[in-house]
Design an enzyme around this catalytic site. Structure first.
Site, PDB file in Angstrom:
ATOM      1  N   ASP A 180       0.823  -1.206   0.000  1.00 38.89           N
ATOM      2  CA  ASP A 180       0.000   0.000   0.000  1.00 38.89           C
ATOM      3  C   ASP A 180       0.862   1.263   0.000  1.00 38.89           C
ATOM      4  O   ASP A 180       2.090   1.202   0.114  1.00 38.89           O
ATOM      5  CB  ASP A 180      -0.917   0.001   1.224  1.00 38.89           C
ATOM      6  CG  ASP A 180      -2.005  -1.056   1.136  1.00 38.89           C
ATOM      7  OD1 ASP A 180      -2.327  -1.494   0.018  1.00 38.89           O
ATOM      8  OD2 ASP A 180      -2.524  -1.444   2.199  1.00 38.89           O
ATOM      9  N   TYR A 227       6.398 -10.268   6.363  1.00 40.99           N
ATOM     10  CA  TYR A 227       6.482  -8.816   6.555  1.00 40.99           C
ATOM     11  C   TYR A 227       7.196  -8.525   7.871  1.00 40.99           C
ATOM     12  O   TYR A 227       7.131  -9.321   8.816  1.00 40.99           O
ATOM     13  CB  TYR A 227       5.085  -8.198   6.611  1.00 40.99           C
ATOM     14  CG  TYR A 227       4.403  -8.051   5.274  1.00 40.99           C
ATOM     15  CD1 TYR A 227       4.472  -6.843   4.568  1.00 40.99           C
ATOM     16  CD2 TYR A 227       3.678  -9.089   4.716  1.00 40.99           C
ATOM     17  CE1 TYR A 227       3.831  -6.694   3.339  1.00 40.99           C
ATOM     18  CE2 TYR A 227       3.035  -8.958   3.493  1.00 40.99           C
ATOM     19  CZ  TYR A 227       3.123  -7.755   2.812  1.00 40.99           C
ATOM     20  OH  TYR A 227       2.497  -7.615   1.608  1.00 40.99           O
TER      21      TYR A 227
END
Length: 269
Positions: free
Chosen positions: A52, A110
């Site tokens: 994002d 992540y």
């Protein structure tokens, strides 16, 4: 000929990885450089995952088809010469024509970085907290993630996801001096999921939620129960994994395609 490119980027000035109208994205910049370097009219890159706005990647795999075979070092060198300073290409690996960075990946990891000291050099790459949360409690809550599979609670309301099941295999916090790093690994992630997980775990660490309440809000499968998303600048797509021996097998397939292409170009006797 198809290649996998290992791409890293600082996502600060980009509106995420994926192409979108009227917004600068990492994919747009990379595609433009590929067109210029290899004099192509059209390029279709495919990333192993989406990030994002403002999110970084230390390893994003991208596949691209080029009209002929090149030495991997040549592709890397030519792209890095013209890419902006906040995007770089690492490994370049030849693969077979059916290889797919997204569909062939087996897991993604992540990392979320927090600094407990105000540091001007980490402004773009870590979330600053003035008070240390309870790391032991956050780790206890993080283990709940490994025991569940439906993460509707951590999905965006307007997402186009068909289902909300994820197999999370790692989720833990580590302390490194004044920094906290959260690592989470799964076969797939929902859009915006990691930042929502981090934001909710931080509420556990701040005493706003108990571990039992953390589990309950996930089991309720209610998006409104999640805490606010942690800021984008602390999040990195850290690692994308493929099956064992995947790249060695893909190299063989690439060479078979290359050999077949050479045979068709040889003049007949």
């Amino acid at each position: 000929m198809r290649y996998f490119l290992e791409v890293a980027y600082d996502g600060t000035r980009f509106h995420g990885w994926q192409l979108q109208p009227n917004a600068l994205t990492v994919q747009e910049v990379l595609d433009d450089c590929l067109r210029r370097v290899f004099r192509l009219t059209q390029v279709e890159t495919v990333g192993s995952g989406r990030t994002d706005t403002g999110v970084h990647a230390s390893q994003q795999w991208v596949h691209v088809d080029l009209p002929q075979a090149y030495y991997p070092e040549e592709i890397q060198h030519r792209l890095n010469r013209i890419l902006p300073p906040d995007i770089s290409v690492g490994q370049v690996l030849p693969v077979g024509p059916e290889a797919h960075t997204r569909f062939d990946a087996t897991s993604r990891a992540y990392e979320y970085c927090i600094t407990l000291e105000k540091n001007p050099f980490l402004v773009r790459h870590a979330y600053y907290l003035s008070r240390k949360p309870d790391v032991a409690l956050m780790n206890e809550a993080a283990q709940v993630l490994l025991q569940l599979e439906d993460f509707t609670t951590f999905s965006k309301v307007k997402g186009d996801t068909k289902h909300y099941r994820c197999a999370i295999t790692q989720a833990f916090w580590q302390e490194n001096g004044p920094q906290l790093v959260f690592t989470i690994k799964a076969n797939r992630f929902l859009r915006g999921m990691v930042r929502l997980v981090v934001g909710t775990l931080l509420d556990v660490g701040k005493g706003k939620l108990t571990v039992a309440q953390f589990r309950h809000l996930i089991e309720r499968q209610d998006r409104s129960l999640a805490s606010g998303a942690a800021p984008a600048q602390g999040l990195f797509l850290h690692r994308v994994e493929y099956p064992e021996n995947y790249f060695a097998q893909q190299r063989v397939l690439f060479e078979e395609v290359l050999a077949a292409q050479v045979r068709t170009e040889e003049p007949s006797s």
